[in-house]
Design a protein around this motif. Structure first.
Motif, PDB file in Angstrom:
ATOM      1  N   PHE A  47      31.177  22.996  27.734  1.00 42.19           N
ATOM      2  CA  PHE A  47      30.568  24.104  28.227  1.00 42.19           C
ATOM      3  C   PHE A  47      31.548  24.752  29.232  1.00 42.19           C
ATOM      4  CE2 PHE A  47      26.963  22.121  25.768  1.00 42.19           C
ATOM      5  CZ  PHE A  47      26.484  23.133  25.195  1.00 42.19           C
ATOM      6  N   ASN A  48      31.863  25.886  29.200  1.00 38.14           N
ATOM      7  CA  ASN A  48      32.802  26.292  30.299  1.00 38.14           C
ATOM      8  C   ASN A  48      32.191  27.541  31.040  1.00 38.14           C
ATOM      9  OD1 ASN A  48      33.340  28.183  28.389  1.00 38.14           O
ATOM     10  ND2 ASN A  48      35.598  27.802  28.160  1.00 38.14           N
ATOM     11  N   ASN A  49      30.988  27.939  30.764  1.00 34.29           N
ATOM     12  CA  ASN A  49      30.409  28.870  31.600  1.00 34.29           C
ATOM     13  C   ASN A  49      28.914  28.689  31.953  1.00 34.29           C
ATOM     14  OD1 ASN A  49      30.412  31.559  32.558  1.00 34.29           O
ATOM     15  ND2 ASN A  49      29.809  32.561  30.639  1.00 34.29           N
ATOM     16  N   LEU A  50      28.603  27.442  32.479  1.00 31.14           N
ATOM     17  CA  LEU A  50      27.348  27.236  33.048  1.00 31.14           C
ATOM     18  C   LEU A  50      27.183  27.903  34.241  1.00 31.14           C
ATOM     19  CD1 LEU A  50      27.646  23.315  32.106  1.00 31.14           C
ATOM     20  CD2 LEU A  50      26.403  25.185  30.790  1.00 31.14           C
ATOM     21  N   PHE A  51      28.010  27.908  35.131  1.00 30.65           N
ATOM     22  CA  PHE A  51      27.797  28.639  36.482  1.00 30.65           C
ATOM     23  C   PHE A  51      26.753  29.989  36.259  1.00 30.65           C
ATOM     24  CE2 PHE A  51      29.087  29.278  40.920  1.00 30.65           C
ATOM     25  CZ  PHE A  51      28.800  27.999  41.362  1.00 30.65           C
ATOM     26  N   TYR A  52      27.265  30.563  35.026  1.00 28.32           N
ATOM     27  CA  TYR A  52      26.695  32.101  35.053  1.00 28.32           C
ATOM     28  C   TYR A  52      25.057  31.785  35.007  1.00 28.32           C
ATOM     29  CZ  TYR A  52      25.330  36.060  32.470  1.00 28.32           C
ATOM     30  OH  TYR A  52      24.809  37.633  32.119  1.00 28.32           O
ATOM     31  N   HIS A  53      24.544  30.635  34.607  1.00 25.86           N
ATOM     32  CA  HIS A  53      23.271  30.415  34.604  1.00 25.86           C
ATOM     33  C   HIS A  53      22.414  30.087  36.010  1.00 25.86           C
ATOM     34  CE1 HIS A  53      23.267  30.679  29.875  1.00 25.86           C
ATOM     35  NE2 HIS A  53      24.234  29.935  30.124  1.00 25.86           N
ATOM     36  N   ILE A  54      23.122  30.013  36.832  1.00 21.08           N
ATOM     37  CA  ILE A  54      22.612  29.783  38.066  1.00 21.08           C
ATOM     38  C   ILE A  54      22.171  31.148  38.568  1.00 21.08           C
ATOM     39  CG2 ILE A  54      22.878  29.152  40.569  1.00 21.08           C
ATOM     40  CD1 ILE A  54      25.066  27.222  39.420  1.00 21.08           C
ATOM     41  N   THR A  55      20.855  31.761  38.354  1.00 15.32           N
ATOM     42  CA  THR A  55      20.516  33.093  38.603  1.00 15.32           C
ATOM     43  C   THR A  55      19.541  32.907  39.934  1.00 15.32           C
ATOM     44  OG1 THR A  55      18.576  32.740  37.233  1.00 15.32           O
ATOM     45  CG2 THR A  55      20.906  33.843  36.217  1.00 15.32           C
ATOM     46  N   ARG A  69      16.306  35.524  51.325  1.00 11.29           N
ATOM     47  CA  ARG A  69      16.955  34.353  51.522  1.00 11.29           C
ATOM     48  C   ARG A  69      17.779  33.899  50.125  1.00 11.29           C
ATOM     49  NH1 ARG A  69      15.744  31.270  55.974  1.00 11.29           N
ATOM     50  NH2 ARG A  69      13.908  31.906  57.216  1.00 11.29           N
ATOM     51  N   ILE A  70      16.797  33.920  49.064  1.00 10.77           N
ATOM     52  CA  ILE A  70      17.306  33.562  47.606  1.00 10.77           C
ATOM     53  C   ILE A  70      18.531  34.461  47.129  1.00 10.77           C
ATOM     54  CG2 ILE A  70      16.790  33.383  45.391  1.00 10.77           C
ATOM     55  CD1 ILE A  70      15.756  30.886  46.739  1.00 10.77           C
ATOM     56  N   GLU A  71      18.411  35.535  47.609  1.00 10.90           N
ATOM     57  CA  GLU A  71      19.471  36.722  47.173  1.00 10.90           C
ATOM     58  C   GLU A  71      20.893  36.385  47.851  1.00 10.90           C
ATOM     59  OE1 GLU A  71      21.094  39.146  44.719  1.00 10.90           O
ATOM     60  OE2 GLU A  71      18.942  38.667  44.557  1.00 10.90           O
ATOM     61  N   ASP A  72      20.646  36.026  49.197  1.00 12.40           N
ATOM     62  CA  ASP A  72      21.835  35.597  49.984  1.00 12.40           C
ATOM     63  C   ASP A  72      22.492  34.443  49.449  1.00 12.40           C
ATOM     64  OD1 ASP A  72      23.449  35.674  52.454  1.00 12.40           O
ATOM     65  OD2 ASP A  72      22.554  33.873  53.004  1.00 12.40           O
ATOM     66  N   LEU A  73      21.589  33.468  48.979  1.00  5.16           N
ATOM     67  CA  LEU A  73      22.084  32.077  48.554  1.00  5.16           C
ATOM     68  C   LEU A  73      22.808  32.365  47.380  1.00  5.16           C
ATOM     69  CD1 LEU A  73      22.269  28.912  48.805  1.00  5.16           C
ATOM     70  CD2 LEU A  73      19.823  28.786  47.595  1.00  5.16           C
ATOM     71  N   HIS A  74      22.081  33.061  46.375  1.00  2.00           N
ATOM     72  CA  HIS A  74      22.907  33.288  45.305  1.00  2.00           C
ATOM     73  C   HIS A  74      24.290  33.842  45.221  1.00  2.00           C
ATOM     74  CE1 HIS A  74      23.340  36.190  41.352  1.00  2.00           C
ATOM     75  NE2 HIS A  74      23.081  34.862  40.817  1.00  2.00           N
ATOM     76  N   GLU A  75      24.501  34.826  46.247  1.00  2.00           N
ATOM     77  CA  GLU A  75      25.537  35.603  46.331  1.00  2.00           C
ATOM     78  C   GLU A  75      26.666  34.459  47.060  1.00  2.00           C
ATOM     79  OE1 GLU A  75      25.079  38.831  49.014  1.00  2.00           O
ATOM     80  OE2 GLU A  75      23.962  40.007  47.413  1.00  2.00           O
ATOM     81  N   ARG A  76      26.194  33.902  47.753  1.00  2.00           N
ATOM     82  CA  ARG A  76      27.223  32.609  48.430  1.00  2.00           C
ATOM     83  C   ARG A  76      27.688  31.598  47.462  1.00  2.00           C
ATOM     84  NH1 ARG A  76      24.472  29.756  52.383  1.00  2.00           N
ATOM     85  NH2 ARG A  76      22.498  30.871  52.195  1.00  2.00           N
ATOM     86  N   VAL A  77      26.574  31.229  46.658  1.00  2.00           N
ATOM     87  CA  VAL A  77      26.942  30.434  45.563  1.00  2.00           C
ATOM     88  C   VAL A  77      28.065  30.760  44.615  1.00  2.00           C
ATOM     89  CG1 VAL A  77      26.142  29.081  43.551  1.00  2.00           C
ATOM     90  CG2 VAL A  77      24.906  28.905  45.564  1.00  2.00           C
ATOM     91  N   HIS A  78      27.911  32.167  44.085  1.00  2.00           N
ATOM     92  CA  HIS A  78      28.711  32.789  43.260  1.00  2.00           C
ATOM     93  C   HIS A  78      30.133  33.175  43.830  1.00  2.00           C
ATOM     94  CE1 HIS A  78      26.416  32.702  39.337  1.00  2.00           C
ATOM     95  NE2 HIS A  78      25.651  32.550  40.080  1.00  2.00           N
ATOM     96  N   ALA A  79      29.957  33.437  45.002  1.00  2.00           N
ATOM     97  CA  ALA A  79      31.483  34.054  45.837  1.00  2.00           C
ATOM     98  C   ALA A  79      32.184  32.796  46.263  1.00  2.00           C
ATOM     99  CB  ALA A  79      30.922  34.817  47.049  1.00  2.00           C
ATOM    100  N   GLY A  80      31.578  31.766  46.273  1.00  2.00           N
ATOM    101  CA  GLY A  80      32.323  30.389  46.710  1.00  2.00           C
ATOM    102  C   GLY A  80      32.103  30.115  48.206  1.00  2.00           C
ATOM    103  N   THR A 126      14.858  30.734  42.542  1.00  2.00           N
ATOM    104  CA  THR A 126      13.465  30.940  43.080  1.00  2.00           C
ATOM    105  C   THR A 126      12.393  29.855  42.509  1.00  2.00           C
ATOM    106  OG1 THR A 126      13.614  33.345  43.292  1.00  2.00           O
ATOM    107  CG2 THR A 126      11.556  32.564  43.287  1.00  2.00           C
ATOM    108  N   GLU A 127      12.470  29.559  41.024  1.00  2.00           N
ATOM    109  CA  GLU A 127      11.857  28.565  40.514  1.00  2.00           C
ATOM    110  C   GLU A 127      11.896  27.129  41.064  1.00  2.00           C
ATOM    111  OE1 GLU A 127       9.427  28.629  38.563  1.00  2.00           O
ATOM    112  OE2 GLU A 127       9.407  30.845  38.459  1.00  2.00           O
ATOM    113  N   SER A 128      13.257  26.954  41.384  1.00  2.00           N
ATOM    114  CA  SER A 128      13.943  25.607  41.800  1.00  2.00           C
ATOM    115  C   SER A 128      13.160  25.501  43.328  1.00  2.00           C
ATOM    116  CB  SER A 128      15.270  25.665  41.802  1.00  2.00           C
ATOM    117  OG  SER A 128      16.219  25.762  40.722  1.00  2.00           O
TER     118      SER A 128
END
Length: 501
Positions: free
Chosen positions: A80-88, A122-133, A93-95
């Motif tokens: 699987f080469n697109n798993l990062f996409y599923h970190i939404t 906080r979750i939105e900021d964390l999501h952006e940081r995770v995907h932005a690297g 939030t559920e985590s």
């Protein structure tokens, strides 16, 4: 051979180079199937539960992850080469809500309650940081707990944001590896518990021609995991570079001890959210697949295998098979930088015919072995039939009684009802785990010792010791303390119900 890759979108569809092929839904979904008394090959149909908990945005989350699981089950070689996409944001939030609210804070000193304030932002900021690297893992705060043998076990307390991201990644990876793990692996798995492993072990010894038991324990397993081997194992199924890079960050981030930050070249912190899954993946390739193939190629009799985390029990019909397996097992573990504990790894004679065989040779009773908190011994029913008796390990029982008595002393002048509720939870927890057939005398003994210790503590509140007579105390424990009862059925009943095949 051309390497297989798979991208999955949020609708669970499979993306090829030029078109989209919808995934066919699984025909059967239900209870995890397991090896029938650990004698079959790899399990089939390990799909159990929805991929995500119900949320307002559960459609995009669960359907996408179910697509990953279906593809992993249909094709065992796909990467699987697109798993990062599923970190939404929804998954993060559920985590967050799946974490323990009262767990200790990491180096960031942020508690669950503090992070819950302004959670959406906080979750939105964390999501952006995770995907932005730009997300950076924080070092683990190391602490120690005492072990039964007097040594100390290192534990890692992870920062809250790292726990959230690790839980999200573990949720995604579980969709792949839950369909890969073999049937005799029970530790830290969906819909599997210690008692499932105990039932399988009991039924394996009872139904198969097992005469020898290898009780194996890997020494300091979590501290000896080789990072490079682990990354190689992960790359068998994961081609997503960003996901692999994220996992490597957690492995290499290091820990803080006595105010100093130290690097971590090997091992994964015990207590980390992602550690149990990474440990299972490591042993899946280092031990489970090899053990499954070994028993099919090198044995002339029955062999059963049960593994829970780093504790394994392997049963053999013939002694020469057991000795050959142990020799090969030591070499196999050494290849992957692991070693068996010299004191906790033993090969003993155990089973239906062990007592009679030892009597013929003029030897004593069969030896016992410990597994998941129980001491297993050869016994007989009133009708003379073979019976595996399981009793609480004596050291654990004594230690638990001492801990309860000490806590009651510290609560001597607390409110009686509140202390009773606390003792209720302790007795209920002990009973929920240890109340199995053949062990009820130990459960009753724990009940008696702890309630008498409470009565002794209550009487010490007054110098005259007349505050609590027995009749008054008896009414109190009837109201606050649960009665002793058997919680777990006989292993054959539960095993047959779960795995009727």
């Amino acid at each position: 051979m051309k390497e297989k890759f798979c991208n999955t979108d949020v609708n669970g569809s499979r993306k090829s180079d030029n078109n989209i092929v919808p995934e066919k839904p699984a025909n059967k979904e239900g209870k995890i199937s397991a090896e029938q008394v650990e004698g079959r090959a790899l399990t089939e149909g390990n799909i159990v539960s929805p991929a995500a908990v119900r949320t307002q945005g559960r459609g995009a989350v669960s359907i996408g992850l179910q697509g990953v699981r279906r593809k992993a089950q249909q094709d065992k070689d796909v990467r699987f080469n697109n798993l990062f996409y599923h970190i939404t944001s929804d998954l993060l939030t559920e985590s967050f809500y799946s974490l323990k609210k009262n767990s200790a804070a990491g180096v960031d000193k942020v508690s669950w309650q503090q992070y819950a304030k302004g959670l959406a932002e906080r979750i939105e900021d964390l999501h952006e940081r995770v995907h932005a690297g730009s997300y950076r893992a924080k070092p683990v705060r190391r602490t120690y707990i005492n072990k039964a043998d007097g040594r100390k076990r290192p534990l890692g307390v992870t920062a809250l944001e790292d726990k959230i991201v690790q839980q999200a990644v573990a949720t995604i990876l579980n969709q792949i590896y839950e369909v890969d793990f073999v049937g005799f692996s029970y530790g830290f798995r969906e819909k599997r518990s210690q008692h499932d492993a105990l039932d399988a072990l009991h039924e394996g010894i009872s139904r198969r021609r097992i005469n020898y038991i290898l009780d194996a324990d890997i020494s300091a397993f979590f501290d000896q995991i080789d990072h490079e081997w682990l990354m190689k194992f992960l790359s068998h199924r994961i081609a997503d570079v960003r996901m692999l890079r994220l996992i490597r960050k957690w492995l290499k981030v290091g820990f803080v001890e006595d105010g100093k930050r130290k690097p971590q070249e090997v091992g994964t912190p015990q207590g980390s959210v992602i550690s149990p899954l990474l440990a299972n993946i490591y042993l899946h390739y280092a031990q489970d697949l090899w053990a499954h193939q070994w028993r099919g190629r090198h044995t002339g009799g029955d062999v059963i295998v049960i593994r829970y985390a780093d504790d394994s029990v392997v049963g053999f019909q013939y002694k020469n098979d057991a000795e050959r397996f142990l020799k090969d097992f030591v070499e196999r573990m050494d290849k992957f930088c692991l070693k068996l504990h010299p004191d906790k790894t033993r090969l003993i004679e155990f089973g239906r015919f062990a007592e009679a065989n030892r009597r013929k040779r003029g030897e004593g009773k069969p030896e016992t072995f410990d597994f998941l908190g129980f001491t297993h011994s050869c016994s007989k029913t009133r009708n003379g039939k073979f019976f595996i008796r399981r009793k609480t390990i004596k050291k654990r029982f004594v230690k638990k009684c001492k801990e309860v008595k000490q806590e009651l002393k510290e609560r001597m002048h607390d409110d009686v009802v509140e202390t009773g509720k606390w003792l209720n939870s302790v007795i209920r927890g002990f009973q929920n785990y240890y109340a199995v057939p053949g062990n009820m005398n130990i459960v009753k003994s724990f009940y008696d010792q702890t309630t008498r210790a409470w009565l002794h503590t209550l009487r010490r509140r007054s110098q005259k010791g007349r505050g609590f007579i027995w009749k008054r105390f008896e009414k109190l424990i009837r109201w606050l303390i649960p009665r002793v009862r058997m919680v777990h059925p006989f292993p054959s009943q539960r095993f047959q119900r779960y795995y009727p095949r």
